[in-house]
Design an enzyme around this catalytic site. Structure first.
Site, short mmCIF file in Angstrom:
data_model
loop_
_atom_site.label_atom_id
_atom_site.label_comp_id
_atom_site.label_asym_id
_atom_site.label_seq_id
_atom_site.Cartn_x
_atom_site.Cartn_y
_atom_site.Cartn_z
N THR A 157 92.03 38.11 67.35
CA THR A 157 91.42 38.93 68.40
C THR A 157 92.15 40.27 68.49
O THR A 157 93.32 40.38 68.14
CB THR A 157 91.48 38.21 69.75
OG1 THR A 157 92.84 38.11 70.18
CG2 THR A 157 90.87 36.81 69.66
N GLY A 158 91.44 41.28 68.98
CA GLY A 158 92.03 42.61 69.03
C GLY A 158 92.37 43.10 67.64
O GLY A 158 93.44 43.69 67.41
N ALA A 159 91.46 42.89 66.69
CA ALA A 159 91.77 43.07 65.27
C ALA A 159 91.60 44.49 64.77
O ALA A 159 91.88 44.75 63.60
CB ALA A 159 90.88 42.14 64.43
N SER B 283 93.02 47.39 65.96
CA SER B 283 94.04 48.38 66.33
C SER B 283 95.42 47.74 66.35
O SER B 283 95.57 46.55 66.67
CB SER B 283 93.73 48.96 67.72
OG SER B 283 94.73 49.88 68.12
N ILE C 53 98.80 45.93 66.19
CA ILE C 53 99.32 44.70 65.62
C ILE C 53 98.20 43.86 65.02
O ILE C 53 98.35 43.28 63.93
CB ILE C 53 100.09 43.91 66.69
CG1 ILE C 53 101.33 44.69 67.14
CG2 ILE C 53 100.49 42.54 66.18
CD1 ILE C 53 102.07 44.06 68.31
N GLY C 54 97.07 43.76 65.71
CA GLY C 54 95.95 42.98 65.19
C GLY C 54 95.43 43.53 63.88
O GLY C 54 95.13 42.76 62.95
N SER D 77 104.96 39.73 74.97
CA SER D 77 105.76 40.95 74.92
C SER D 77 107.16 40.61 75.40
O SER D 77 107.37 39.61 76.11
CB SER D 77 105.15 42.04 75.81
OG SER D 77 106.03 43.13 75.95
N TYR E 173 101.22 45.18 83.74
CA TYR E 173 101.27 44.64 82.36
C TYR E 173 102.36 43.59 82.23
O TYR E 173 102.15 42.53 81.63
CB TYR E 173 101.52 45.80 81.40
CG TYR E 173 101.62 45.39 79.95
CD1 TYR E 173 100.48 45.19 79.19
CD2 TYR E 173 102.86 45.21 79.34
CE1 TYR E 173 100.57 44.82 77.85
CE2 TYR E 173 102.97 44.85 78.01
CZ TYR E 173 101.81 44.66 77.26
OH TYR E 173 101.91 44.28 75.95
#
Length: 468
Positions: free
Chosen positions: A17-19, A21, A23-24, A148, A161
């Site tokens: 997921t979040g692929a 941008s 790290i993804g 994180s 966050y």
């Protein structure tokens, strides 16, 4: 817990997921190069399509599904599509996330809820969908949640966050224990990166009105991506990427009373980018960003290796290297000594208390000191005796002189006193006669005056005598 049999990367199908941008994106590219079938999930269809075509052009098997991780049904449909195309998946990576820069009290509740929908509920939804699928596979599989370092050490300006990442950590640990209890063949790993060179800052909602960046040390995205891929093929409970972040988290854990005032004072200034002008980028809090496939932003200095992460990945090798280094250091020290085999005896003699003091020498020193003390005392006694005799002679001489001078003074002053006393007596005798005569005259005068006064009275007896 039934042990999961994690496959090599070139035999896996992986959902990310979040692929599109950061790290993804780095994870997807490196997994594809390793021979993994990758299934990509993000909100931006244009970037997803471009990335899929890029990976397919390199010979990888890749597919995608447009979905918001906050939508459980959309993720379930994406998982079903992956089953149809690849026969299922072996690893699920929950990486999607957004952020907000600004004080918590200045952040609207709507924005805070939206951030939690992506960061926390996105992880929850993805983990539940993945767990339902992997528990049905005989060999099981892996779930990798990207949190994180802020899940261990919160900082101001990114308070919302940090709170979402704390929630991710708590959820991941709790779910892991439940999977253990159910004996599900699933490994659940938590990856905690420090500052990473991604477009994270541009995609975050910025309420500060100033340009922001990640404080050093900053790590390249592929360092985190390699760690995620390692967790996909090796059971690791929790791993931190970046020694700087681990140091900050440890400092906060052991000395929170000291760390919090320091973070409150310095964290906002450290996150401010003074070399860049503020630009109101279109953040990805509510809508997907279509700014291209940015894997890295290129900070001035980016670390390409994390010693802490590598040591955690290979504890046996790390322990062996440390032991070998310690033995080598000891051998170098011992071999460079001229004493050779007698060095141990020399060390023992240095630490033997009996060798610290020379008894004979100490006895001689004390004997000499005692003799010196006795001699000094004897000399002091002699001096005191001499002083006593001298004082006695002086006192006797003083007493004799005093008596002699006293006799002379008494003799001299006695004659003078006798002479003065005689003069005083003669004077008194001579003047006593005069005083008696004067006293008689005064008495006669007083009698005559009294008679005169009595004669003036009418009933005076003297007048009666005259008349007779």
């Amino acid at each position: 817990m039934t042990k999961a049999r994690l496959k090599p990367l070139n035999q896996q199908a992986m959902v990310i997921t979040g692929a599109t941008s950061g790290i993804g994106l780095a994870t997807a590219r490196r997994a594809a190069r390793a021979g993994t079938c990758v299934f990509l999930i993000a909100r931006g269809e244009q970037d997803l399509k471009r990335l899929t075509e890029e990976l397919q052009a390199e010979g990888a098997r890749a597919a995608y599904a447009v979905a918001d991780v906050a939508d459980y049904d959309a993720l379930a449909e994406a998982a079903e599509k992956c089953r149809r195309l690849f026969g299922g998946f072996d690893t699920w990576v929950n990486n999607a996330g957004v952020s907000i820069y600004g004080p918590i009290r200045e952040t609207t509740l709507e924005d805070q809820r939206r951030l939690f929908e992506t960061n926390y509920w996105g992880v929850v939804n993805g983990s539940l969908v993945a767990a339902e699928h992997l528990r049905e596979r005989p060999e099981g599989g892996a779930i990798v949640n990207v949190a994180s370092i802020l899940s261990d050490a919160p900082i101001p300006v990114q308070g919302v966050y940090s709170a979402s990442k704390h929630a991710v950590k708590g959820f991941t640990n709790a779910l892991r224990m439940e999977l253990m209890r159910e004996q599900a063949p699933i490994t659940l790993s938590l990856v905690k990166p420090g500052a990473v060179d991604t477009p994270y800052n541009r995609h975050a909602r910025n309420l500060t009105g100033q340009a922001v960046h990640n404080p050093q040390p900053v790590y390249a995205t592929h360092v985190v991506a390699d760690t995620i891929l390692y967790c996909a093929s090796h059971p690791i409970r929790e791993i931190t990427v970046g020694g700087g972040g681990r140091l900050i988290a440890s400092f906060y854990a052991f000395l929170p009373g000291v760390a919090e005032p320091l973070f409150a004072r310095f964290a906002p200034s450290l996150m401010r980018d003074r070399h860049s002008a503020y630009q109101p980028f279109e953040d990805g809090l509510y809508d997907p960003t279509e700014d291209g496939l940015d894997e890295e932003v290129h900070y001035p200095m980016v670390r390409q290796f994390s010693v802490l992460a590598e040591a955690r990945k290979h504890p046996g090798v790390t322990g062996g290297v440390l032991a070998l280094a310690a033995l080598t250091a000891i051998a170098i020290v011992l071999l460079n000594q001229r004493e050779g085999p007698t060095r141990l005896e020399r060390i023992r003699s240095r630490f033997d208390p009996r060798g610290w003091v020379d008894a004979d020498d100490l006895r001689d020193r004390f004997g000499g000191f005692a003799d010196s003390l006795r001699q000094s005392l004897s000399e002091a006694g002699d001096r005191a005796s001499d002083l006593g005799e001298e004082a006695r002679d002086r006192s006797e001489r003083w007493w004799r002189d005093t008596r002699k001078s006293s006799r002379k003074a008494l003799k001299k002053h006695g004659k003078l006193i006798h002479r003065h006393a005689g003069g005083v007596g003669g004077y008194a005798r001579e003047h006593a006669k005069e005083g008696g005569a004067l006293l008689a005259l005064a008495t006669i005068a007083a009698a005559v005056g009294a008679a005169a006064l009595d004669a003036r009275r009418p009933d005076s007896r003297l007048r009666g005598l005259n008349r007779q």
